[in-house]
Design a protein around this motif. Structure first.
Motif, PDB file in Angstrom:
ATOM      1  N   GLU A 234       0.785  -1.084  -0.171  1.00 36.78           N
ATOM      2  CA  GLU A 234       0.075   0.084   0.050  1.00 36.78           C
ATOM      3  C   GLU A 234       0.763   1.332  -0.067  1.00 36.78           C
ATOM      4  O   GLU A 234       0.538   2.256  -0.591  1.00 36.78           O
ATOM      5  CB  GLU A 234      -1.008   0.002   1.218  1.00 36.78           C
ATOM      6  N   ALA A 238       0.545   4.381  -2.824  1.00 31.52           N
ATOM      7  CA  ALA A 238       0.278   5.454  -2.497  1.00 31.52           C
ATOM      8  C   ALA A 238       1.168   6.339  -3.179  1.00 31.52           C
ATOM      9  O   ALA A 238       0.727   7.501  -3.459  1.00 31.52           O
ATOM     10  CB  ALA A 238       0.073   5.553  -0.870  1.00 31.52           C
ATOM     11  N   ALA A 239       2.558   6.239  -2.909  1.00 29.18           N
ATOM     12  CA  ALA A 239       3.536   6.941  -3.454  1.00 29.18           C
ATOM     13  C   ALA A 239       3.412   7.176  -4.797  1.00 29.18           C
ATOM     14  O   ALA A 239       3.456   8.216  -5.315  1.00 29.18           O
ATOM     15  CB  ALA A 239       4.889   6.292  -2.924  1.00 29.18           C
ATOM     16  N   ARG A 240       2.973   6.178  -5.525  1.00 35.37           N
ATOM     17  CA  ARG A 240       2.808   6.212  -7.124  1.00 35.37           C
ATOM     18  C   ARG A 240       1.758   7.071  -7.442  1.00 35.37           C
ATOM     19  O   ARG A 240       1.813   7.972  -8.277  1.00 35.37           O
ATOM     20  CB  ARG A 240       2.785   4.798  -7.632  1.00 35.37           C
ATOM     21  N   LYS A 241       0.468   6.897  -6.663  1.00 33.22           N
ATOM     22  CA  LYS A 241      -0.571   7.622  -6.927  1.00 33.22           C
ATOM     23  C   LYS A 241      -0.495   9.033  -6.646  1.00 33.22           C
ATOM     24  O   LYS A 241      -0.704   9.961  -7.351  1.00 33.22           O
ATOM     25  CB  LYS A 241      -1.863   7.024  -6.023  1.00 33.22           C
ATOM     26  N   ALA A 242       0.498   9.369  -5.720  1.00 29.64           N
ATOM     27  CA  ALA A 242       0.678  10.595  -5.054  1.00 29.64           C
ATOM     28  C   ALA A 242       1.627  11.326  -6.200  1.00 29.64           C
ATOM     29  O   ALA A 242       1.383  12.673  -6.585  1.00 29.64           O
ATOM     30  CB  ALA A 242       1.340  10.555  -3.792  1.00 29.64           C
ATOM     31  N   THR A 243       2.384  10.647  -6.781  1.00 30.41           N
ATOM     32  CA  THR A 243       3.280  11.344  -7.765  1.00 30.41           C
ATOM     33  C   THR A 243       2.264  11.773  -8.972  1.00 30.41           C
ATOM     34  O   THR A 243       2.773  12.798  -9.488  1.00 30.41           O
ATOM     35  CB  THR A 243       4.353  10.194  -8.303  1.00 30.41           C
ATOM     36  N   GLU A 245      -0.682  12.558  -9.051  1.00 27.43           N
ATOM     37  CA  GLU A 245      -1.669  13.725  -8.670  1.00 27.43           C
ATOM     38  C   GLU A 245      -0.981  15.057  -8.524  1.00 27.43           C
ATOM     39  O   GLU A 245      -1.363  16.030  -8.395  1.00 27.43           O
ATOM     40  CB  GLU A 245      -2.272  13.179  -7.392  1.00 27.43           C
ATOM     41  N   CYS A 246       0.300  14.931  -8.339  1.00 35.69           N
ATOM     42  CA  CYS A 246       1.157  16.339  -8.251  1.00 35.69           C
ATOM     43  C   CYS A 246       0.992  17.226  -9.534  1.00 35.69           C
ATOM     44  O   CYS A 246       0.834  16.644 -10.580  1.00 35.69           O
ATOM     45  CB  CYS A 246       2.551  16.012  -7.772  1.00 35.69           C
TER      46      CYS A 246
END
Length: 246
Positions: A234, A238-243, A245-246
């Protein structure tokens, strides 16, 4: 003491939150111990633990937090190896009958109670009297995770020497041939009742905080608040998704 015992916690009334560790990483075990769980579970059945990393992990944290070793199987070799490494408790998988329960207890106790052999680097270092004293503090838990185990759970729970039961819902769903929450829920209720009728705490593998709360509300005393595989998976997702979304 060779380890911090789980037994005083089992004798109390409080709910116990466990961290389940399968990736075989000693540093991750140390990080998990700093989260102050009631106990750590090292999964020797499905996890990546080897003998030397198991010894190192228990050596790093075993005096500070009780370590439960989920054994690879219900055999003298698997159970004694986990206890020789210094585990405070063994959690024996796939217990289906009272005879299975008696076999696990015999493997986990020194004579005259059982047939555990005297050995292991850590126990031998402390000497024979310390080994005998530690034997009184070892907790033996049994996993109920098949239809046959559920059908025999009253006899299993009544077996002398059992310290706690633990529900494995994943294998139980496979054994039932269904993941229907009502069906599995009825099995879990039966296991919890059998444990309570014999004065035993019951634990269950849970995947998130909501499931932990539900387990405690249903009568379980032990539940898994985190496991290393899900946390790593997870975290990366989450880190990949956040990247993106930036």
């Amino acid at each position: 003491m060779l380890f911090r015992s789980l037994k005083p916690l089992l004798a109390g009334e409080q709910h116990l939150q466990l961290i389940w560790l399968a990736l075989g990483s000693v540093p991750v075990v140390e990080f998990a111990a700093h989260a102050n769980p009631d106990a750590l579970v090292l999964d020797l059945q499905h996890g990546l633990w080897e003998r030397t990393t198991l010894e190192a992990a228990i050596g790093a944290v075993g005096m500070h937090v009780p370590v439960i070793a989920r054994c690879a199987e219900n055999s003298h070799g698997a159970i004694s190896q986990a206890l020789d490494a210094g585990a405070a408790s063994v959690l024996v998988p796939l217990v289906e009958t009272a005879e299975d329960a008696r076999r696990a207890i015999s493997a986990g106790r020194y004579p005259p109670t059982g047939k555990r052999s005297a050995g292991g680097v850590r126990p031998l270092r402390a000497g024979l009297e310390a080994m005998r004293a530690a034997d009184r503090d070892v907790a033996i838990g049994l996993m109920i995770e098949t239809v046959e185990g559920v059908e025999n759970v009253e006899a299993i729970a009544a077996t002398a020497g059992v310290d706690y039961l633990f529900i494995g819902t994943g294998d139980l769903a496979l054994s039932r041939g269904t993941s229907d929450s009502e069906v599995i829920g009825r099995d879990c209720e039966r296991i919890v009742r059998a444990a309570a009728a014999n004065g035993l705490p019951c634990g269950i593998f849970t995947a998130n905080a909501r499931a932990v709360r539900q387990a405690f509300e249903s009568g379980c005393r032990m539940a898994v608040s985190a496991n290393d595989i899900d946390l790593v998976k997870e975290g990366f997702l989450a880190a990949r998704k956040a990247t993106f979304e930036c």
